[in-house]
Design a protein around this motif. Structure first.
Motif, short mmCIF file in Angstrom:
data_model
loop_
_atom_site.label_atom_id
_atom_site.label_comp_id
_atom_site.label_asym_id
_atom_site.label_seq_id
_atom_site.Cartn_x
_atom_site.Cartn_y
_atom_site.Cartn_z
N GLU A 20 -8.45 -5.61 -0.48
CA GLU A 20 -7.67 -4.57 0.19
C GLU A 20 -7.00 -5.12 1.45
O GLU A 20 -5.85 -4.78 1.74
CB GLU A 20 -8.56 -3.37 0.51
CG GLU A 20 -9.07 -2.70 -0.76
CD GLU A 20 -9.57 -1.29 -0.53
OE1 GLU A 20 -9.67 -0.87 0.63
OE2 GLU A 20 -9.86 -0.61 -1.53
N ALA A 21 -7.70 -5.97 2.19
CA ALA A 21 -7.09 -6.59 3.37
C ALA A 21 -5.89 -7.43 2.97
O ALA A 21 -4.85 -7.44 3.65
CB ALA A 21 -8.11 -7.43 4.12
N SER A 22 -6.01 -8.14 1.85
CA SER A 22 -4.90 -8.95 1.36
C SER A 22 -3.71 -8.07 1.00
O SER A 22 -2.55 -8.43 1.25
CB SER A 22 -5.34 -9.76 0.14
OG SER A 22 -4.27 -10.50 -0.39
N LEU A 24 -2.85 -5.27 2.39
CA LEU A 24 -2.19 -4.85 3.62
C LEU A 24 -1.40 -6.00 4.22
O LEU A 24 -0.29 -5.80 4.73
CB LEU A 24 -3.22 -4.34 4.62
CG LEU A 24 -3.85 -2.99 4.30
CD1 LEU A 24 -4.84 -2.60 5.39
CD2 LEU A 24 -2.80 -1.91 4.16
N ASN A 25 -1.95 -7.21 4.16
CA ASN A 25 -1.23 -8.37 4.69
C ASN A 25 0.10 -8.58 3.99
O ASN A 25 1.05 -9.09 4.58
CB ASN A 25 -2.09 -9.63 4.56
CG ASN A 25 -3.21 -9.67 5.58
OD1 ASN A 25 -3.12 -9.05 6.63
ND2 ASN A 25 -4.27 -10.40 5.27
N GLY A 26 0.19 -8.16 2.72
CA GLY A 26 1.41 -8.34 1.96
C GLY A 26 2.57 -7.49 2.46
O GLY A 26 3.72 -7.74 2.09
N ALA A 28 3.46 -7.19 5.73
CA ALA A 28 4.11 -7.82 6.88
C ALA A 28 5.23 -8.74 6.42
O ALA A 28 5.11 -9.46 5.42
CB ALA A 28 3.08 -8.61 7.68
N ASP A 29 6.34 -8.69 7.16
CA ASP A 29 7.56 -9.47 6.87
C ASP A 29 8.22 -9.05 5.57
O ASP A 29 9.07 -9.77 5.03
CB ASP A 29 7.24 -10.98 6.82
CG ASP A 29 6.67 -11.51 8.13
OD1 ASP A 29 7.15 -11.06 9.19
OD2 ASP A 29 5.74 -12.33 8.09
N THR A 30 7.84 -7.87 5.06
CA THR A 30 8.42 -7.37 3.80
C THR A 30 9.05 -5.99 3.96
O THR A 30 10.17 -5.76 3.50
CB THR A 30 7.33 -7.30 2.70
OG1 THR A 30 6.76 -8.59 2.53
CG2 THR A 30 7.93 -6.83 1.39
N THR A 147 1.16 -4.01 -5.66
CA THR A 147 -0.26 -4.25 -5.41
C THR A 147 -0.83 -5.15 -6.49
O THR A 147 -0.55 -4.97 -7.67
CB THR A 147 -1.02 -2.91 -5.42
OG1 THR A 147 -0.42 -2.02 -4.47
CG2 THR A 147 -2.48 -3.10 -5.06
N ALA A 164 -1.85 0.67 1.52
CA ALA A 164 -0.53 0.10 1.81
C ALA A 164 0.48 1.18 2.16
O ALA A 164 1.21 1.07 3.15
CB ALA A 164 -0.04 -0.72 0.63
#
Length: 213
Positions: A20-22, A24-26, A28-30, A147, A164
């Motif tokens: 789940e943390a990954s 959310l990281n996806g 950023a910059d998107t 996702t 997300a």
């Protein structure tokens, strides 16, 4: 009943949290361009902001409406099916609709979006499926990154995708506050109950914006 022991279950819980943390990281910059575009649209809206969706997406749409209101953008949640049963008559051409669907395959949301756009109402489709019938029916699309299948178990149960869309909405709310200069006093005055309502230290201080440009 499973015979997994506590150590194995803790490893499973750890895997869920990492995935789940990954997810959310996806973001950023998107998604920043869509966040700013939608926040500006919210601020420029002369009428109400209406959020809608079905199932888990509907729950996140309801959360977003509440958060936007707390942050100074008057918003209401209208479930998609309730809208199709007459509730959509409350939406006017001065309003902005934020419609949420991960897959874009909710038939009732597609039908609602088509009907609203046909009436000249602006609808932003918030989705991972920019090529879906739902997204194509909208006037604007806020596309979220897909996702990972293992972050939503079976690629069916909305876990990371829910977080997300929630984080995307959080960013929209904060950017809208920055644009309007929504103040700490504004937050406390519109939120008199609970812990926020007890923040006399805020009311006694300078009326500063919550966030600044």
């Amino acid at each position: 009943m499973s015979e997994l022991d506590d150590a194995e279950l803790q490893r499973l819980a750890h895997t869920v949290l990492v995935r789940e943390a990954s997810g959310l990281n996806g973001l950023a910059d998107t998604v920043e361009p869509s966040v700013v575009r939608v926040a500006r649209a919210l601020v420029d809206t002369r009428g109400k902001v209406i959020t809608t969706g079905s199932g888990t997406s509907g729950i996140m749409a309801e959360r977003l409406a509440h958060l936007l209101s707390v942050c100074g953008t008057p918003s209401l949640y209208l479930p998609a099916m309730d809208a199709l049963h007459g509730g959509m008559a409350a939406i006017s051409t001065d309003d902005l609709v934020l419609a949420i669907s991960k897959t874009g395959r909710s038939a009732e949301l597609t039908q609602l979006t088509s009907r609203l756009v046909g009436r000249g109402i602006r609808v932003v489709a918030v989705t991972e499926a920019a090529n879906s019938p739902f997204a194509r029916a909208a006037t604007d699309i806020a596309e979220l990154p897909a996702t990972a299948p293992d972050a939503d178990p079976g690629n069916m149960i909305a876990l990371a995708s829910t977080l997300a869309v929630g984080a995307w909405g959080d960013a929209v709310s904060v950017v809208a506050m920055a644009l309007t200069g929504h103040t700490l006093h504004d937050v406390v005055n519109s939120h008199p109950a609970g812990g926020v309502g007890t923040r006399e230290d805020v009311l006694d201080s300078n009326d500063a914006p919550v966030v600044g440009l």
